[in-house]
Each structure stands twice: as C-alpha cells, then as structure tokens.
Design an enzyme around this catalytic site. Structure first.
Site, PDB file in Angstrom:
ATOM      1  N   ASN A  84      23.607  47.066 -43.261  1.00 55.04           N
ATOM      2  CA  ASN A  84      24.428  45.854 -43.233  1.00 55.04           C
ATOM      3  C   ASN A  84      23.659  44.677 -43.826  1.00 55.04           C
ATOM      4  O   ASN A  84      22.436  44.595 -43.711  1.00 55.04           O
ATOM      5  CB  ASN A  84      24.809  45.529 -41.780  1.00 55.04           C
ATOM      6  N   HIS A 139      23.197  40.597 -43.725  1.00 53.13           N
ATOM      7  CA  HIS A 139      23.460  39.480 -42.810  1.00 53.13           C
ATOM      8  C   HIS A 139      22.786  38.204 -43.325  1.00 53.13           C
ATOM      9  O   HIS A 139      21.596  38.219 -43.656  1.00 53.13           O
ATOM     10  CB  HIS A 139      22.956  39.818 -41.398  1.00 53.13           C
ATOM     11  N   SER A 167      18.973  39.026 -44.461  1.00 52.89           N
ATOM     12  CA  SER A 167      18.402  40.288 -43.972  1.00 52.89           C
ATOM     13  C   SER A 167      19.297  41.465 -44.349  1.00 52.89           C
ATOM     14  O   SER A 167      20.523  41.339 -44.385  1.00 52.89           O
ATOM     15  CB  SER A 167      18.294  40.284 -42.442  1.00 52.89           C
ATOM     16  N   ASP A 199      24.280  43.367 -35.459  1.00 48.47           N
ATOM     17  CA  ASP A 199      23.199  42.792 -36.277  1.00 48.47           C
ATOM     18  C   ASP A 199      21.814  43.048 -35.673  1.00 48.47           C
ATOM     19  O   ASP A 199      20.879  42.266 -35.898  1.00 48.47           O
ATOM     20  CB  ASP A 199      23.415  41.279 -36.490  1.00 48.47           C
TER      21      ASP A 199
HETATM   22  C1  GRF Z   1      28.056  37.592 -46.867  1.00 45.07           C
HETATM   23  O1  GRF Z   1      27.517  36.302 -46.713  1.00 45.07           O
HETATM   24  C2  GRF Z   1      27.365  38.560 -45.925  1.00 45.07           C
HETATM   25  O2  GRF Z   1      26.039  38.234 -45.661  1.00 45.07           O
HETATM   26  C3  GRF Z   1      28.197  38.455 -44.677  1.00 45.07           C
HETATM   27  O3  GRF Z   1      29.518  38.281 -45.150  1.00 45.07           O
HETATM   28  C4  GRF Z   1      29.508  37.646 -46.416  1.00 45.07           C
HETATM   29  C5  GRF Z   1      30.377  38.441 -47.354  1.00 45.07           C
HETATM   30  O4  GRF Z   1      30.703  37.771 -48.532  1.00 45.07           O
HETATM   31  N1  GRF Z   1      28.002  39.605 -43.839  1.00 45.07           N
HETATM   32  P1  GRF Z   1      31.458  38.536 -49.713  1.00 45.07           P
HETATM   33  O5  GRF Z   1      32.772  39.074 -49.157  1.00 45.07           O
HETATM   34  O6  GRF Z   1      30.574  39.629 -50.202  1.00 45.07           O
HETATM   35  O7  GRF Z   1      31.716  37.502 -50.774  1.00 45.07           O
END
Ligand code: GRF
Length: 188
Positions: free
Chosen positions: A108, A110, A137, A146
């Site tokens: 994932n 984050h 991360s 997370d």
């Molecule tokens: C990203 O900032 C990611 O870190 C978080 O959700 C957001 C997704 O953005 N988990 P996108 O849909 O890839 O534009």
C-alpha cells in the site's frame, strides 16, 4: 514474467503512473504486466485512465455485498484467478479484513511518514502537524490499517511558508517514484 493487480478507488493518478512506468516493461531481466485494475467505485475517474492505457478494468462494487468479508472474498477470488504475483493498493479506500490480508500479497501507498498519520486525511494532518518533515511510505498490507512492515520511505523538509498545495504536490511527485520502485524491488 510477473503479474500485478492494482486496486484503486478514485482519481487513479498513481494507477496511471504505475501503468506508464511498469506495464509491459522489463526490469533486471523480468517482464512486468499489469493484468488488471480493480476498483470498488463504479464512478472512479481512474477507470477511464486505465482503459486509455489498454489495461483491463473491473468494478467490484462494495455496496453490493452484505458485509466486508463477502466483498473481500470476491476480491481475493478475482486476484487468485488473475494469478497475481503482487497486488498494489494505489488510493484504495477500503479497510481490508483478514479474508484479504491473509490470502493476498499486497503493498500500500500512504502519504505520510508512517507510523505517523495512519488513516484518512493523512496529507492534511501531516501538513498541519508540528513535525518538520513530510513524506511518503510504501508498506506491506496486514490487518492493521497502514500498519504493515514498511518497505520504503522518502521524506522532505517542510520549508517555511510552504503552502498546502506545494506540500501535496511534493507528496504526489514522491509517490510517482516510490511506488513503482518498490514494486520493481519486490518483483525482480
Ligand atoms: C495517494 O495520495 C495515496 O497516497 C493515497 O491515496 C491517494 C491516491 O491518489 N493512499 P490517486 O488516486 O492515485 O490520484
């Protein structure tokens, strides 16, 4: 050849970036294919992005399932059928139960320096926090939100007067490097 499935829920900018950087490309002698992009949200903007890049998309609408486990079961079934070597959560906004976490090798993305700012609105909370740094991360997915083992992180200094937009742009830029690099590291 190694197969990736991507899970997403919204905008899909990381999904698009992953396809552009990894799909049908060879790294350290290993070819990578993104075999499907799966979303829980029928209205996710990322669907069009994946289709434009000729990646197979599937919608598994969580609202059609009576509980979390039933939805997760359907996800796992699809991922198994696709024979994915790695599943990447790129903006996938669902909490996953052990039905998923015990059966799927997944990572994932984050937008904070974990273990700081787990959960929703991490960018905003990290921008408003007292820490002098922000960051991104990539971690393995386990049954704690997370909370799985960290694979890689990049941090940056919050400069005086930095606006929220500048801060989020910096995060996006790092995300577009960190996530494909982590996938390559794991698969090759
Ligand atoms: C990203 O900032 C990611 O870190 C978080 O959700 C957001 C997704 O953005 N988990 P996108 O849909 O890839 O534009």
């Amino acid at each position: 050849m190694k197969k990736i499935v991507i899970l997403f829920s919204g905008e899909g900018s990381n999904l698009e970036n992953l396809i552009e950087k990894l799909h049908n490309k060879t790294f350290n002698g290993t070819e990578i294919k993104i075999v499907a992009a799966i979303t829980n949200n029928p209205n996710a903007k990322g669907i069009k992005k994946a289709q434009n890049l000729e990646v197979n998309t599937e919608v598994i609408d969580h609202k059609k399932f009576s509980n979390r486990e039933e939805f997760d079961k359907e996800l796992v079934k699809n991922i198994d059928e696709l024979e994915a070597d790695l599943t990447i959560l790129a903006g996938f906004m669902r909490i996953l139960s052990p039905v998923f976490t015990k059966n799927v090798k997944a990572i994932n993305l984050h937008p904070s320096l974990l273990p700081l700012f787990k959960g929703a609105d991490a960018i905003k909370r990290s921008f408003e926090g007292d820490e002098k740094k922000g960051g991104v991360s990539v971690h393995y997915v386990n049954n704690e939100l997370d909370g799985g083992e960290i694979i890689s992180q990049i941090s940056f200094a919050k400069t005086p007067g930095m606006s929220y937009d500048e801060f989020s742009e910096k995060i996006k830029k790092i995300e577009y490097e960190l996530l494909p690099d982590a996938a390559i590291k794991i698969l090759t």
